[in-house]
Design a protein around this motif. Structure first.
Motif, PDB file in Angstrom:
ATOM      1  N   LEU A  84      48.603 -76.607  22.080  1.00 10.20           N
ATOM      2  CA  LEU A  84      48.232 -75.427  22.185  1.00 10.20           C
ATOM      3  C   LEU A  84      48.944 -73.407  21.495  1.00 10.20           C
ATOM      4  O   LEU A  84      48.141 -73.302  21.028  1.00 10.20           O
ATOM      5  N   GLU A  85      49.967 -74.095  20.895  1.00  6.07           N
ATOM      6  CA  GLU A  85      49.877 -73.298  19.796  1.00  6.07           C
ATOM      7  C   GLU A  85      49.469 -73.223  18.623  1.00  6.07           C
ATOM      8  O   GLU A  85      49.230 -72.064  18.403  1.00  6.07           O
ATOM      9  N   LYS A  86      48.420 -74.573  17.837  1.00  7.07           N
ATOM     10  CA  LYS A  86      47.597 -74.194  17.225  1.00  7.07           C
ATOM     11  C   LYS A  86      47.029 -73.319  17.778  1.00  7.07           C
ATOM     12  O   LYS A  86      46.187 -72.880  17.071  1.00  7.07           O
ATOM     13  N   LEU A  87      45.891 -73.232  18.903  1.00  4.89           N
ATOM     14  CA  LEU A  87      45.025 -73.537  19.471  1.00  4.89           C
ATOM     15  C   LEU A  87      45.566 -70.992  20.100  1.00  4.89           C
ATOM     16  O   LEU A  87      43.898 -70.499  19.256  1.00  4.89           O
ATOM     17  N   VAL A  88      45.927 -71.235  20.011  1.00  4.54           N
ATOM     18  CA  VAL A  88      46.860 -70.123  20.463  1.00  4.54           C
ATOM     19  C   VAL A  88      46.459 -69.131  19.135  1.00  4.54           C
ATOM     20  O   VAL A  88      46.156 -67.973  18.530  1.00  4.54           O
ATOM     21  N   GLU A  89      47.560 -69.809  18.153  1.00  5.29           N
ATOM     22  CA  GLU A  89      46.896 -69.213  16.831  1.00  5.29           C
ATOM     23  C   GLU A  89      45.626 -68.991  16.196  1.00  5.29           C
ATOM     24  O   GLU A  89      45.376 -67.438  15.713  1.00  5.29           O
ATOM     25  N   GLN A  90      44.946 -69.514  16.277  1.00  7.63           N
ATOM     26  CA  GLN A  90      43.390 -69.366  16.039  1.00  7.63           C
ATOM     27  C   GLN A  90      42.513 -68.297  15.962  1.00  7.63           C
ATOM     28  O   GLN A  90      42.196 -67.441  15.874  1.00  7.63           O
ATOM     29  N   ALA A  91      43.052 -67.967  17.622  1.00  4.93           N
ATOM     30  CA  ALA A  91      42.140 -67.343  18.582  1.00  4.93           C
ATOM     31  C   ALA A  91      43.257 -65.834  18.517  1.00  4.93           C
ATOM     32  O   ALA A  91      41.964 -65.026  17.555  1.00  4.93           O
ATOM     33  N   LYS A  92      44.349 -65.663  17.686  1.00  2.00           N
ATOM     34  CA  LYS A  92      44.864 -64.623  17.880  1.00  2.00           C
ATOM     35  C   LYS A  92      45.113 -64.239  15.865  1.00  2.00           C
ATOM     36  O   LYS A  92      44.287 -63.246  15.555  1.00  2.00           O
ATOM     37  N   ASN A  93      44.194 -65.077  15.259  1.00  2.00           N
ATOM     38  CA  ASN A  93      43.548 -64.876  13.803  1.00  2.00           C
ATOM     39  C   ASN A  93      42.332 -65.142  13.902  1.00  2.00           C
ATOM     40  O   ASN A  93      41.652 -64.649  12.568  1.00  2.00           O
ATOM     41  N   HIS A  94      41.493 -64.901  15.212  1.00  6.66           N
ATOM     42  CA  HIS A  94      39.664 -65.194  14.946  1.00  6.66           C
ATOM     43  C   HIS A  94      39.387 -65.647  13.968  1.00  6.66           C
ATOM     44  O   HIS A  94      38.527 -64.802  13.143  1.00  6.66           O
ATOM     45  N   HIS A  95      39.879 -66.500  14.371  1.00  6.79           N
ATOM     46  CA  HIS A  95      38.988 -68.135  13.480  1.00  6.79           C
ATOM     47  C   HIS A  95      37.839 -68.464  14.052  1.00  6.79           C
ATOM     48  O   HIS A  95      37.134 -68.543  12.815  1.00  6.79           O
ATOM     49  N   TYR A  96      36.922 -67.518  15.543  1.00  4.05           N
ATOM     50  CA  TYR A  96      36.548 -66.959  15.431  1.00  4.05           C
ATOM     51  C   TYR A  96      35.541 -66.139  15.664  1.00  4.05           C
ATOM     52  O   TYR A  96      36.015 -65.010  16.175  1.00  4.05           O
ATOM     53  N   SER A  97      34.458 -65.428  14.356  1.00  2.00           N
ATOM     54  CA  SER A  97      34.199 -63.821  14.371  1.00  2.00           C
ATOM     55  C   SER A  97      33.152 -63.587  15.988  1.00  2.00           C
ATOM     56  O   SER A  97      33.445 -62.541  16.312  1.00  2.00           O
ATOM     57  N   THR A  98      33.268 -64.594  16.850  1.00  2.00           N
ATOM     58  CA  THR A  98      33.262 -63.859  18.695  1.00  2.00           C
ATOM     59  C   THR A  98      33.716 -62.907  18.791  1.00  2.00           C
ATOM     60  O   THR A  98      34.145 -62.793  20.190  1.00  2.00           O
ATOM     61  N   PHE A  99      36.091 -63.638  18.904  1.00  3.25           N
ATOM     62  CA  PHE A  99      37.432 -62.621  18.961  1.00  3.25           C
ATOM     63  C   PHE A  99      36.553 -61.330  18.980  1.00  3.25           C
ATOM     64  O   PHE A  99      37.273 -60.863  19.225  1.00  3.25           O
TER      65      PHE A  99
END
Length: 265
Positions: free
Chosen positions: A206-221
């Protein structure tokens, strides 16, 4: 400023900012690389281009698997992405490549000069019909176009589509397979040879998923407003807590589609 131009500017700034960390935030699938390598192995020499190459995640693997018989042009319109790509290639002792800064609908290569055009998880950023027209122009007769992408229905089945609020709705740039097939029907030179579906098992904490989202790894964010994203991220974590027991091993399957297109002039 039009909505389309505003979106393009937002995406350019997004990739400019994320470029230094892009490779570590995103997952690179080996399956399509092996598939494409097998399809091209009979050619004694290969001139190919990766459109929307970004930092070279897929470009590097292609260059490594195809070897010295391939010269790879790496095309992207973002200068920082290309800078990261060049450093990545040099550090891996790859020299048979040429970085090109350009848009997908303006491929600055000669007509009938390429054996292969490829694009990985980028076609939703392009003007599709113009991209196909340019791909047909630069491809030799019997040359191949490979498009690796995620369809809209596949996006809905990702960890983000299932559990991150509004993600499926915000990501409205993806295509369905019928839409892509219809686009090819409009180009008399491009014919779909085959369609291959890939399924990738993912295991992330979960920690990695949150990191990805916070860093907008998908431009969708980038389509979320700041307060909207904070609330969605909080709800995403709650959804994960409600659906998974082992937070160090969040598991799901990602699906992608590879279209193999032949150029018949």
């Amino acid at each position: 400023m039009t909505r389309k131009k505003s979106t393009l500017n937002k995406m350019y700034d997004h990739f400019l900012h994320i470029a230094p960390r892009y490779r570590e935030l995103r997952t690179t699938d080996l399956g399509p690389i092996l598939f494409i390598t097998n399809k091209l192995q009979h050619l004694p020499k290969i001139h190919a281009v990766d459109i929307g190459c970004g930092t070279g995640r897929y470009s590097l693997k292609l260059a490594q698997h195809l070897g010295e018989k391939c010269h790879l042009f790496c095309l992207d319109n973002n200068r920082e992405m290309l800078r990261q790509l060049k450093e990545h290639f040099v550090s891996n002792n790859i020299t048979n490549f040429t970085p090109i800064r350009s848009d997908s609908h303006k491929i600055p290569l000669q007509t009938d000069s390429l054996d292969c055009v490829m694009s990985f998880n980028a076609v939703h950023h392009f003007s599709l019909q113009n991209f196909l027209k340019e791909s047909s122009r630069v491809l030799k007769n019997n040359g191949r176009l490979f498009i690796y992408t995620r369809l809209r229905d596949q996006n809905a089945k990702t960890i983000w589509g299932m559990h991150f609020p509004l993600f499926e709705k915000k990501e409205n740039r993806l295509y369905e397979l019928d839409e892509l097939k219809l686009a090819f029907e409009k180009d008399p030179n491009l014919n779909i040879n085959s369609v291959k579906f890939f399924e990738h098992s993912r295991v992330y904490p979960l920690e990695k998923l949150v990191e990805q989202a916070k860093n907008h790894h998908y431009s969708t964010f980038k389509f979320y407003k700041k307060h909207e994203f904070r609330e969605a991220l909080h709800r995403f974590v709650q959804n994960i807590l409600n659906h998974y027991d082992d937070l160090d091993k969040i598991t799901w399957k990602d699906q992608n589609t590879l279209l193999v297109i032949e150029n018949k002039q």
